[in-house]
Design a protein around this motif. Structure first.
Motif, mmCIF file in Angstrom:
data_model
loop_
_atom_site.group_PDB
_atom_site.id
_atom_site.type_symbol
_atom_site.label_atom_id
_atom_site.label_comp_id
_atom_site.label_asym_id
_atom_site.label_seq_id
_atom_site.Cartn_x
_atom_site.Cartn_y
_atom_site.Cartn_z
ATOM 1 N N MET B 1 -0.830 3.434 5.296
ATOM 2 C CA MET B 1 -1.755 3.721 4.187
ATOM 3 C C MET B 1 -2.926 2.730 4.229
ATOM 4 S SD MET B 1 -0.899 3.894 0.103
ATOM 5 C CE MET B 1 0.057 5.363 -0.046
ATOM 6 N N SER B 2 -4.137 3.231 4.009
ATOM 7 C CA SER B 2 -5.304 2.342 4.098
ATOM 8 C C SER B 2 -5.357 1.394 2.898
ATOM 9 C CB SER B 2 -6.588 3.169 4.141
ATOM 10 O OG SER B 2 -6.826 3.729 2.868
ATOM 11 N N ASN B 3 -6.105 0.301 3.089
ATOM 12 C CA ASN B 3 -6.229 -0.681 2.001
ATOM 13 C C ASN B 3 -6.806 -0.057 0.738
ATOM 14 O OD1 ASN B 3 -5.245 -2.522 3.752
ATOM 15 N ND2 ASN B 3 -7.134 -3.696 3.990
ATOM 16 N N ALA B 4 -7.797 0.814 0.931
ATOM 17 C CA ALA B 4 -8.444 1.432 -0.235
ATOM 18 C C ALA B 4 -7.445 2.279 -1.019
ATOM 19 C CB ALA B 4 -9.620 2.292 0.220
ATOM 20 N N LEU B 5 -6.591 2.993 -0.292
ATOM 21 C CA LEU B 5 -5.594 3.828 -0.974
ATOM 22 C C LEU B 5 -4.573 2.963 -1.725
ATOM 23 C CD1 LEU B 5 -4.761 6.808 1.410
ATOM 24 C CD2 LEU B 5 -5.651 6.906 -0.926
ATOM 25 N N MET B 37 4.585 -2.521 -1.416
ATOM 26 C CA MET B 37 5.584 -1.864 -0.560
ATOM 27 C C MET B 37 4.931 -1.280 0.702
ATOM 28 S SD MET B 37 7.860 0.201 -3.290
ATOM 29 C CE MET B 37 8.854 -0.602 -4.532
ATOM 30 N N PHE B 38 3.617 -1.039 0.624
ATOM 31 C CA PHE B 38 2.912 -0.468 1.776
ATOM 32 C C PHE B 38 2.204 -1.546 2.597
ATOM 33 C CE2 PHE B 38 3.164 2.669 -1.604
ATOM 34 C CZ PHE B 38 3.779 3.723 -0.931
ATOM 35 N N THR B 39 2.529 -2.807 2.303
ATOM 36 C CA THR B 39 1.946 -3.922 3.065
ATOM 37 C C THR B 39 3.085 -4.799 3.580
ATOM 38 O OG1 THR B 39 1.842 -5.473 1.217
ATOM 39 C CG2 THR B 39 0.010 -3.943 1.429
ATOM 40 N N ASP B 40 2.713 -5.877 4.266
ATOM 41 C CA ASP B 40 3.773 -6.787 4.721
ATOM 42 C C ASP B 40 3.974 -7.958 3.752
ATOM 43 O OD1 ASP B 40 1.371 -7.896 5.183
ATOM 44 O OD2 ASP B 40 1.653 -8.328 7.320
ATOM 45 N N VAL B 41 3.444 -7.829 2.548
ATOM 46 C CA VAL B 41 3.603 -8.895 1.548
ATOM 47 C C VAL B 41 4.976 -8.736 0.879
ATOM 48 C CG1 VAL B 41 2.720 -9.846 -0.617
ATOM 49 C CG2 VAL B 41 1.138 -8.973 1.088
ATOM 50 N N THR B 42 5.718 -9.853 0.780
ATOM 51 C CA THR B 42 7.050 -9.764 0.165
ATOM 52 C C THR B 42 6.962 -9.919 -1.349
ATOM 53 O OG1 THR B 42 7.427 -12.135 0.318
ATOM 54 C CG2 THR B 42 8.099 -10.790 2.214
ATOM 55 N N PHE B 43 7.957 -9.407 -2.046
ATOM 56 C CA PHE B 43 8.005 -9.555 -3.501
ATOM 57 C C PHE B 43 8.132 -11.034 -3.883
ATOM 58 C CE2 PHE B 43 9.492 -5.154 -5.226
ATOM 59 C CZ PHE B 43 8.461 -4.548 -4.523
ATOM 60 N N ALA B 44 8.892 -11.779 -3.067
ATOM 61 C CA ALA B 44 9.061 -13.212 -3.373
ATOM 62 C C ALA B 44 7.709 -13.920 -3.329
ATOM 63 C CB ALA B 44 10.031 -13.837 -2.378
ATOM 64 N N LEU B 296 -6.245 -7.465 0.315
ATOM 65 C CA LEU B 296 -6.566 -6.148 0.883
ATOM 66 C C LEU B 296 -8.075 -5.979 1.104
ATOM 67 C CD1 LEU B 296 -4.077 -4.035 -1.268
ATOM 68 C CD2 LEU B 296 -3.845 -4.623 1.135
ATOM 69 N N ARG B 297 -8.793 -7.059 0.963
ATOM 70 C CA ARG B 297 -10.239 -7.124 1.185
ATOM 71 C C ARG B 297 -11.024 -6.233 0.216
ATOM 72 N NH1 ARG B 297 -11.583 -10.067 5.144
ATOM 73 N NH2 ARG B 297 -13.652 -9.176 5.382
ATOM 74 N N GLY B 298 -10.426 -5.969 -0.928
ATOM 75 C CA GLY B 298 -11.110 -5.157 -1.936
ATOM 76 C C GLY B 298 -12.318 -5.878 -2.497
ATOM 77 N N ALA B 299 -12.131 -7.178 -2.772
ATOM 78 C CA ALA B 299 -13.229 -7.957 -3.353
ATOM 79 C C ALA B 299 -14.405 -8.014 -2.391
ATOM 80 C CB ALA B 299 -12.739 -9.364 -3.683
ATOM 81 N N MET B 300 -14.104 -8.220 -1.102
ATOM 82 C CA MET B 300 -15.181 -8.312 -0.105
ATOM 83 C C MET B 300 -15.910 -6.974 0.040
ATOM 84 S SD MET B 300 -15.045 -11.395 0.532
ATOM 85 C CE MET B 300 -16.345 -11.473 1.738
ATOM 86 N N THR B 301 -15.149 -5.885 -0.065
ATOM 87 C CA THR B 301 -15.759 -4.560 0.071
ATOM 88 C C THR B 301 -16.738 -4.312 -1.078
ATOM 89 O OG1 THR B 301 -13.706 -3.806 1.077
ATOM 90 C CG2 THR B 301 -15.240 -2.097 0.356
ATOM 91 N N ILE B 302 -16.294 -4.634 -2.311
ATOM 92 C CA ILE B 302 -17.185 -4.432 -3.469
ATOM 93 C C ILE B 302 -18.387 -5.373 -3.362
ATOM 94 C CG2 ILE B 302 -17.359 -4.406 -5.992
ATOM 95 C CD1 ILE B 302 -14.319 -4.061 -6.087
ATOM 96 N N ALA B 303 -18.119 -6.617 -2.939
ATOM 97 C CA ALA B 303 -19.216 -7.589 -2.810
ATOM 98 C C ALA B 303 -20.239 -7.105 -1.786
ATOM 99 C CB ALA B 303 -18.663 -8.951 -2.402
#
Lengths: 195, 446
Positions: B1-5, B37-44, B296-303
Motif C-alpha cells: 500500500m502506498s504512503n498516501a493511502l 499494520m501496512f508498514t514495518d513500524v512496530t506497535f511497541a 511516511l513523508r506526508g509532511a514533506m509532500t505537503i511542504a
C-alpha cells in the motif's frame, strides 16, 4: 459532602458498578498526590538551586511523578467520561443505532487499551536495559505505568460496555443552569482542552 | 500500500472514530495502529513515541498553569476582577459586553486556558447580561470570542505546547502573543461600542472607586507579574514560574481572600491532577500520529506542494498555512493540530526564512480563531451551552466578530516587526538575536 463523595462522579451512574467506585476514588486521590508531589519537587528544585546546593535527582523525580500522573489521570478519566471528544454525535442517536455506536466506541477503546497493556509491557521489559541519569534507575520504572494505565482503561471500558448493554446507554439530556457553579464546572471540565 | 493511502486510511479512521465519540487520544492511536499494520513500524515503537511525546520538561508548565486557573476560580477572585473591569469600562457603550472583554484580558493572563476563561466568564457575567436584556446569542458570541485571548497572551498553554513541540522559545511566543491578543481585545471592544447592544447606561466610576477596585484585585493581579517577571528576568523557566504562581495563590491569595476555601484544596489538587492529564495524553497520541505523518513523508509532500505554489515567499507561505490550519482547525482541536503538523511547520518555516516565533504566533492566532468557527468551534460551543442558546444562533451572532480575528491574523502576518518588537527588546535571544561579540547590544536577523 465529603471529599471522597465529591471525587467519585455520579453522572453516567447507569454505566458504572458501585464496586468500582473505590478504584475511581483511589485513582483520583493518586492524581492529587502526584500533582502535589511534583509541584513540591519543582519548588525544592528552585530553592536548592537558589541556595547553591542543587539536588540533581529532583528533576528525575519530578519527571517520574509527572509521567505517572498523566497515565493515571488518563485511566480514571475513562471511567468518568472526561476524555476530550470532538463531538457527541452518538448522544443524538437513539435505539439500535445508539447501541451500535456506543459499542463501537468501547470496542475501539478496549482495542487500544490491549495494545497499551501488551506492547507497553514489552517496552517495560526492554526498559531494564536503559538507565536514567543521574540515579541509574532502569527506565522501566517510567514505562511501567503504561500497561497499568492500559489495564484500567480497558477495565473501565468493559464496565461501561457491560452496563450499557444491560441498562441501556441512553440517559436524559442534562440541562445547564447558568447560576449553577457545579454544573458549569462539570461541563467545563468535560471539555477541558489545551487551548 | 502506498504512503498516501496509508496516511489517508489513518486520517479517515481518526476522523470517523473521533466524530463517532471515541476520545481524541484513542481515535488518534487507533488510526495509527491500523495504518502501521501496512508498514514495518512496530506497535511497541508507537507506544514508545507516545511516551516520548509527553516526556518533556517544558510540558510540565501545563499542569501548573491549569492549577493556577483552577485555584483562581476557587479563590473568590472572579468577583474582584469583575468589579475592576466594571469600574474601568462599565460606563462605555456596550456596558457588560465591554466588561466581558476587559475581564477576559485580565483573567487570560492568569489562566492561559480558553476553556477555563469561557467557564468563568459565563458564570460571572452570563446571568447579569441575561438580566440586562442582552441577546443570549450575542452574549455567547462575545464571551467565546473574548475567551480566545487566553490562547495568545501569556501564560497561553497553546504557546507552551507549540514551544515545547516545535523547539521554539516559549517566552518569545508569550511576548509575541501580546500584540495580537491586545488587538483582538481592543477590536472586540470597538465592535461592541459601534455595533453591539447599548446595554444599561452606567455612570463613570469615580477615581476612588477605580482605585478601590484595583486594590481589591491587587493580589490576583500579581500573578501575571510573577509569571512574566520571573520568565523575563531569567530567574525561572516557564514551568518554574507556573509553580511559583501556584505557591503565591496557596500561601497568599487564598488565605487572604477566601480562607474558608483552604479545606477544599485537596479536592482542587485531585481535580487539577485529572484535568491536566487529558490534554497531555492527547499530546502523546498526537505525537504518534505526527511521527507517522513524518515517517511516511506526508509532511514533506505537503511542504513540497506548498512551496511549489508559494515559492519561498514568507507571506504566501504563512497565508497558505493559515488556510490549512483554518480548515484543519475546523475539525481537530488546536493541540493535536500543532503536534501533528509540526514537522510541516518546521519545514516551511525554514523554506520561507520565517522567524519561528513569528510563524508560531500566526498559527496560534489562527487556531484561536478556529475555536469560534464551525463546525467544531469548541469555545463557541461551550459558551452557547453555558448561556443556553442554540449553537447555530450563537454562530450567526459571531459572524461579524470574525472580521476582528481576520484583521488581527492579517496584521500579524504582514507586520512581523511590530509583532516581534516586544520579544526582540525584552528577550532578544528568543527571536534569534545573539550578543554582539565586538560591542554592546545584540545582533538580530533581518
Amino acid at each position: 459532602m465529603s471529599l471522597g463523595a465529591k471525587l467519585v462522579l455520579e453522572s453516567h451512574r447507569h454505566l458504572k458498578w458501585r464496586a468500582f467506585d473505590l478504584i475511581e476514588l483511589v485513582l483520583m486521590i493518586l492524581c492529587g498526590i502526584l500533582l502535589f508531589s511534583f509541584s513540591a519537587t519543582v519548588v525544592f528544585d528552585i530553592v536548592t538551586r537558589t541556595i547553591g546546593h542543587p539536588w540533581l535527582w529532583l528533576q528525575e523525580v519530578t519527571q517520574t511523578l509527572f509521567i505517572y500522573a498523566i497515565f493515571i489521570g488518563a485511566a480514571v478519566a475513562t471511567r468518568r467520561n472526561d476524555h476530550l471528544v470532538l463531538t457527541a454525535v452518538t448522544d443524538a442517536l437513539h435505539g439500535t443505532p445508539r447501541i451500535l455506536a456506543e459499542v463501537m466506541i468501547r470496542l475501539v477503546v478496549i482495542s487500544v487499551s490491549i495494545c497499551l497493556v501488551y506492547f507497553g509491557y514489552i517496552n517495560f521489559l526492554r526498559g531494564f536495559d536503559s538507565f536514567r541519569m543521574p540515579s541509574m534507575t532502569p527506565i522501566a520504572s517510567l514505562y511501567g505505568v503504561i500497561p497499568i494505565s492500559g489495564f484500567f482503561i480497558g477495565l473501565f471500558s468493559i464496565e461501561q460496555l457491560v452496563n450499557g448493554l444491560v441498562n441501556g446507554f441512553d440517559h436524559p439530556q442534562e440541562v445547564v443552569d447558568l447560576e449553577s457553579t457545579a454544573e458549569i464546572d462539570t461541563l467545563a471540565h468535560s471539555n477541558k482542552i489545551l487551548t | 500500500m502506498s504512503n498516501a493511502l496509508i496516511l489517508g486510511l489513518m486520517t479517515s479512521l481518526f476522523l470517523i472514530f473521533a466524530y463517532l465519540g471515541v476520545p481524541v487520544a484513542f481515535s488518534l492511536l487507533a488510526g495509527v495502529f491500523v495504518g502501521s499494520m501496512f508498514t514495518d513500524v512496530t506497535f511497541a515503537a508507537l507506544i514508545q513515541k507516545m511516551f516520548d511525546g509527553v516526556d518533556s520538561e517544558a510540558l510540565l508548565a501545563i499542569p501548573f498553569f491549569l492549577l493556577v486557573g483552577e485555584l483562581m476560580g476557587s479563590a473568590n477572585v472572579v468577583g474582584r476582577i469583575t468589579n475592576l473591569s466594571l469600574a474601568l469600562v462599565g460606563h462605555i457603550r456596550g456596558g457588560l459586553a465591554q466588561v466581558v472583554t476587559v475581564f477576559s484580558m485580565f483573567f487570560s493572563e492568569m489562566s492561559g486556558s480558553t476553556s477555563a476563561d469561557v467557564a468563568v466568564i459565563s458564570r460571572a457575567l452570563g446571568g447579569p447580561m441575561k438580566r440586562e436584556g442582552y441577546d443570549p446569542a450575542f452574549t455567547a458570541a462575545i464571551i467565546a470570542a473574548a475567551s480566545t485571548i487566553a490562547a495568545l497572551v501569556p501564560p497561553s498553554i497553546t504557546a507552551v505546547v507549540y514551544g515545547a513541540v516545535g523547539n521554539v522559545s516559549i517566552a518569545g511566543l508569550f511576548m509575541a502573543g501580546v500584540v495580537p491578543g491586545f488587538m483582538i481585545g481592543i477590536g472586540l471592544m470597538l465592535y461592541c461600542y459601534f455595533f453591539g447592544p447599548a446595554g444599561l447606561p452606567r455612570p463613570r466610576a469615580a477615581l476612588r472607586e477605580v482605585a478601590g477596585a484595583f486594590k481589591g484585585a491587587s493580589l490576583p493581579l500579581m500573578i501575571p507579574f510573577i509569571l512574566l517577571g520571573g520568565i523575563l528576568t531569567g530567574w525561572f523557566t516557564p514551568t518554574e514560574a507556573g509553580v511559583v504562581a501556584v505557591v503565591w495563590i496557596l500561601v497568599v491569595v487564598i488565605p487572604t481572600l477566601n480562607p474558608a476555601h483552604m479545606k477544599m484544596l485537596p479536592y482542587d489538587f485531585c481535580l487539577a491532577g485529572l484535568i491536566f492529564s487529558l490534554p497531555l495524553i492527547t499530546i502523546g497520541a498526537a505525537n504518534v500520529f505526527g511521527w507517522m505523518l513524518a515517517y511516511l513523508r506526508g509532511a514533506m509532500t505537503i511542504a513540497a506542494w506548498i512551496t511549489s505554489v508559494a515559492g519561498n515567499d514568507p507571506i504566501l507561505i504563512m497565508l497558505m498555512m493559515v488556510l490549512l490550519f483554518t480548515v484543519v482547525g475546523d475539525f481537530i482541536e488546536p493541540v493535536p493540530t500543532i503536534i501533528i503538523f509540526m514537522p510541516l511547520v518546521n519545514a516551511l518555516t525554514a523554506a520561507g526564512g520565517i522567524n519561528p516565533v513569528h510563524m508560531g504566533v500566526v498559527l496560534i492566532a489562527t487556531l484561536a480563531f478556529g475555536l469560534i468557527t464551525p463546525p467544531y468551534g469548541l469555545v463557541l460551543l461551550m459558551a452557547s451551552k453555558f448561556i443556553g442558546v442554540k449553537f447555530s444562533q450563537a454562530l450567526r451572532a459571531a459572524l461579524p466578530i470574525y472580521l476582528v480575528f481576520l484583521g488581527t491574523i492579517t496584521f500579524t502576518i504582514m507586520f512581523p516587526k511590530v509583532v516581534l518588537w516586544l520579544p526582540k527588546h525584552v528577550i532578544p535571544e528568543s527571536v534569534g538575536c545573539f550578543k554582539n561579540p565586538s560591542g554592546p547590544g545584540y545582533l538580530c536577523p533581518p
